[in-house]
Scaffold this motif. Structure first.
Motif, PDB file in Angstrom:
ATOM      1  N   LEU A   1      24.438  37.475  56.156  1.00  0.00           N
ATOM      2  CA  LEU A   1      25.182  38.182  55.113  1.00  0.00           C
ATOM      3  C   LEU A   1      26.086  37.247  54.316  1.00  0.00           C
ATOM      4  N   THR A   2      26.659  36.234  54.994  1.00  0.00           N
ATOM      5  CA  THR A   2      27.503  35.278  54.283  1.00  0.00           C
ATOM      6  C   THR A   2      26.698  34.547  53.218  1.00  0.00           C
ATOM      7  N   GLU A   3      25.499  34.104  53.586  1.00  0.00           N
ATOM      8  CA  GLU A   3      24.628  33.408  52.617  1.00  0.00           C
ATOM      9  C   GLU A   3      24.209  34.343  51.493  1.00  0.00           C
ATOM     10  N   TYR A   4      23.975  35.612  51.833  1.00  0.00           N
ATOM     11  CA  TYR A   4      23.505  36.574  50.840  1.00  0.00           C
ATOM     12  C   TYR A   4      24.618  37.023  49.888  1.00  0.00           C
ATOM     13  N   LEU A   5      25.835  37.222  50.435  1.00  0.00           N
ATOM     14  CA  LEU A   5      26.904  37.822  49.650  1.00  0.00           C
ATOM     15  C   LEU A   5      27.802  36.819  48.930  1.00  0.00           C
ATOM     16  N   CYS A   6      27.901  35.601  49.446  1.00  0.00           N
ATOM     17  CA  CYS A   6      28.837  34.629  48.869  1.00  0.00           C
ATOM     18  C   CYS A   6      28.671  34.432  47.356  1.00  0.00           C
ATOM     19  N   PRO A   7      27.443  34.356  46.832  1.00  0.00           N
ATOM     20  CA  PRO A   7      27.313  34.176  45.376  1.00  0.00           C
ATOM     21  C   PRO A   7      27.927  35.301  44.556  1.00  0.00           C
ATOM     22  N   SER A   8      28.038  36.505  45.133  1.00  0.00           N
ATOM     23  CA  SER A   8      28.586  37.646  44.388  1.00  0.00           C
ATOM     24  C   SER A   8      30.072  37.858  44.639  1.00  0.00           C
ATOM     25  N   LEU A   9      30.666  37.077  45.541  1.00  0.00           N
ATOM     26  CA  LEU A   9      32.091  37.192  45.834  1.00  0.00           C
ATOM     27  C   LEU A   9      32.869  36.133  45.062  1.00  0.00           C
ATOM     28  N   SER A  10      34.170  36.325  44.972  1.00  0.00           N
ATOM     29  CA  SER A  10      35.002  35.492  44.114  1.00  0.00           C
ATOM     30  C   SER A  10      35.156  34.068  44.643  1.00  0.00           C
ATOM     31  N   LYS A  11      35.110  33.102  43.723  1.00  0.00           N
ATOM     32  CA  LYS A  11      35.387  31.703  44.063  1.00  0.00           C
ATOM     33  C   LYS A  11      36.873  31.490  44.331  1.00  0.00           C
ATOM     34  N   ASP A  12      37.707  32.468  43.973  1.00  0.00           N
ATOM     35  CA  ASP A  12      39.138  32.375  44.250  1.00  0.00           C
ATOM     36  C   ASP A  12      39.459  32.683  45.706  1.00  0.00           C
ATOM     37  N   CYS A  13      38.469  33.136  46.459  1.00  0.00           N
ATOM     38  CA  CYS A  13      38.635  33.415  47.885  1.00  0.00           C
ATOM     39  C   CYS A  13      38.196  32.168  48.658  1.00  0.00           C
ATOM     40  N   TYR A  14      39.163  31.335  49.043  1.00  0.00           N
ATOM     41  CA  TYR A  14      38.871  29.994  49.526  1.00  0.00           C
ATOM     42  C   TYR A  14      38.360  29.940  50.961  1.00  0.00           C
TER      43      TYR A  14
ATOM     44  N   TYR B   1      42.709  38.607  35.311  1.00  0.00           N
ATOM     45  CA  TYR B   1      43.938  38.497  34.527  1.00  0.00           C
ATOM     46  C   TYR B   1      44.405  37.043  34.441  1.00  0.00           C
ATOM     47  N   CYS B   2      44.382  36.357  35.573  1.00  0.00           N
ATOM     48  CA  CYS B   2      44.874  34.975  35.592  1.00  0.00           C
ATOM     49  C   CYS B   2      43.975  34.036  34.799  1.00  0.00           C
ATOM     50  N   HIS B   3      42.681  34.186  34.915  1.00  0.00           N
ATOM     51  CA  HIS B   3      41.768  33.332  34.165  1.00  0.00           C
ATOM     52  C   HIS B   3      41.897  33.578  32.655  1.00  0.00           C
ATOM     53  N   LYS B   4      42.133  34.824  32.278  1.00  0.00           N
ATOM     54  CA  LYS B   4      42.258  35.172  30.867  1.00  0.00           C
ATOM     55  C   LYS B   4      43.504  34.554  30.247  1.00  0.00           C
ATOM     56  N   HIS B   5      44.584  34.419  31.042  1.00  0.00           N
ATOM     57  CA  HIS B   5      45.858  33.937  30.509  1.00  0.00           C
ATOM     58  C   HIS B   5      46.202  32.524  30.991  1.00  0.00           C
ATOM     59  N   ASP B   6      45.211  31.796  31.493  1.00  0.00           N
ATOM     60  CA  ASP B   6      45.410  30.423  31.949  1.00  0.00           C
ATOM     61  C   ASP B   6      46.475  30.347  33.046  1.00  0.00           C
ATOM     62  N   LEU B   7      46.417  31.271  33.985  1.00  0.00           N
ATOM     63  CA  LEU B   7      47.301  31.278  35.148  1.00  0.00           C
ATOM     64  C   LEU B   7      46.486  30.875  36.362  1.00  0.00           C
ATOM     65  N   PHE B   8      47.134  30.803  37.519  1.00  0.00           N
ATOM     66  CA  PHE B   8      46.409  30.429  38.737  1.00  0.00           C
ATOM     67  C   PHE B   8      46.520  31.535  39.775  1.00  0.00           C
ATOM     68  N   TYR B   9      45.375  31.820  40.407  1.00  0.00           N
ATOM     69  CA  TYR B   9      45.332  32.748  41.543  1.00  0.00           C
ATOM     70  C   TYR B   9      44.389  32.181  42.589  1.00  0.00           C
ATOM     71  N   GLY B  10      44.833  32.175  43.847  1.00  0.00           N
ATOM     72  CA  GLY B  10      43.983  31.732  44.947  1.00  0.00           C
ATOM     73  C   GLY B  10      44.336  32.486  46.213  1.00  0.00           C
ATOM     74  N   ARG B  11      43.304  32.796  47.014  1.00  0.00           N
ATOM     75  CA  ARG B  11      43.518  33.544  48.261  1.00  0.00           C
ATOM     76  C   ARG B  11      42.794  32.869  49.410  1.00  0.00           C
ATOM     77  N   PHE B  12      43.447  32.847  50.571  1.00  0.00           N
ATOM     78  CA  PHE B  12      42.807  32.420  51.808  1.00  0.00           C
ATOM     79  C   PHE B  12      43.030  33.524  52.830  1.00  0.00           C
ATOM     80  N   VAL B  13      41.971  34.277  53.151  1.00  0.00           N
ATOM     81  CA  VAL B  13      42.019  35.463  54.025  1.00  0.00           C
ATOM     82  C   VAL B  13      43.027  36.461  53.435  1.00  0.00           C
ATOM     83  N   ASP B  14      44.222  36.580  54.022  1.00  0.00           N
ATOM     84  CA  ASP B  14      45.206  37.540  53.511  1.00  0.00           C
ATOM     85  C   ASP B  14      46.444  36.844  52.948  1.00  0.00           C
TER      86      ASP B  14
END
Length: 242
Positions: free
Chosen positions: A9-22, A127-140
């Motif tokens: 599932l990780t291999e299957y779903l990763c392309p459709s999940l956000s790159k901001d989820c590190y 929102y962040c990409h549209k306004h040249d801001l930064f957003y990043g997440r690792f788990v929670d």
């Protein structure tokens, strides 16, 4: 079976999940997230750093199941995942159905954790990409870097709206919303600040946990060479964040 399902599932779903989820495979991991935040922080004046209060323990099964159904077309796989989530706990001889919470030690929990907060990645990320801001997440754990106070207010409103929708709350002691202080802010074990002031250092709590671990090893009578190996591994972990 769960481990095999997690890999597929990780291999299957990763392309459709956000790159901001590190924490997803291939997105850089915790240290990659720290390095990106360190590189970006000098461009911004305001920060929202937060995480979920008891994340895995508060995952609502009904919400997660709806999210999984939207992503996975295979009924057999969905049935397997639903059976994994649906369990009974013995409390003083009485069986209670568990409808909230997933196990931290489950091989598929990191993927489920990525999926559950995908609405946060999508809305804040857009929102962040549209306004040249930064957003990043690792788990929670996540951080939002903004240029103006108005942008920060908007980002926080989006964050609160999404957390309410998935029935989660911010950790009260690990949340900071405001101006970027010269002393920086704690994120994933490090203190990140202005490059001209302190750049990247070790968070106070990381030092405290390291000290407590050393005291525990000494009290247990662990050989000095083994303690030395632990210290060296800890140093490698610290240096890898830069």
């Amino acid at each position: 079976m769960i481990k095999a399902t997690a890999l597929v599932l990780t291999e299957y779903l990763c392309p459709s999940l956000s790159k901001d989820c590190y924490h997803l495979a291939g997105n850089g991991g915790a240290k990659g997230c720290v390095r990106v935040v360190k590189q970006e922080v000098d461009r911004y004046r305001f920060v929202c750093r937060s995480d979920v209060n008891s994340y895995y323990a508060t995952v609502d099964h009904s919400i997660l199941q709806r999210q999984l159904r939207a992503l996975i077309p295979c009924e057999t796989t969905l049935t397997l995942l639903n059976r994994m989530l649906d369990r009974l706990d013995d409390v003083n001889g009485e069986l209670h159905r568990v409808v909230i919470g997933i196990s931290k030690g489950n091989p598929i929990s990191p993927l489920l954790g990525a999926i559950y907060l995908q609405p946060l990645d999508e809305t804040l990320g857009e929102y962040c990409h549209k306004h040249d801001l930064f957003y990043g997440r690792f788990v929670d754990d996540w951080v939002i870097l903004c240029k103006t106070r108005n942008q920060l207010r908007t980002a926080v409103r989006i964050m609160n709206r999404v957390l309410h929708a998935v029935k989660m709350t911010k950790h009260p002691l690990k949340t900071y919303i405001g101006r970027l202080r010269t002393t920086g802010f704690d994120f994933l074990g490090y203190r990140i600040g202005n490059r001209l002031i302190n750049g990247l250092t070790i968070a106070w709590m990381t030092w405290a946990n390291h000290r407590d671990k050393l005291n525990q090893l000494y009290e247990q009578g662990v050989y000095e060479k083994d303690i030395g190996r632990y210290v060296e591994r800890w140093r490698l972990w610290v240096r890898s964040g830069g």
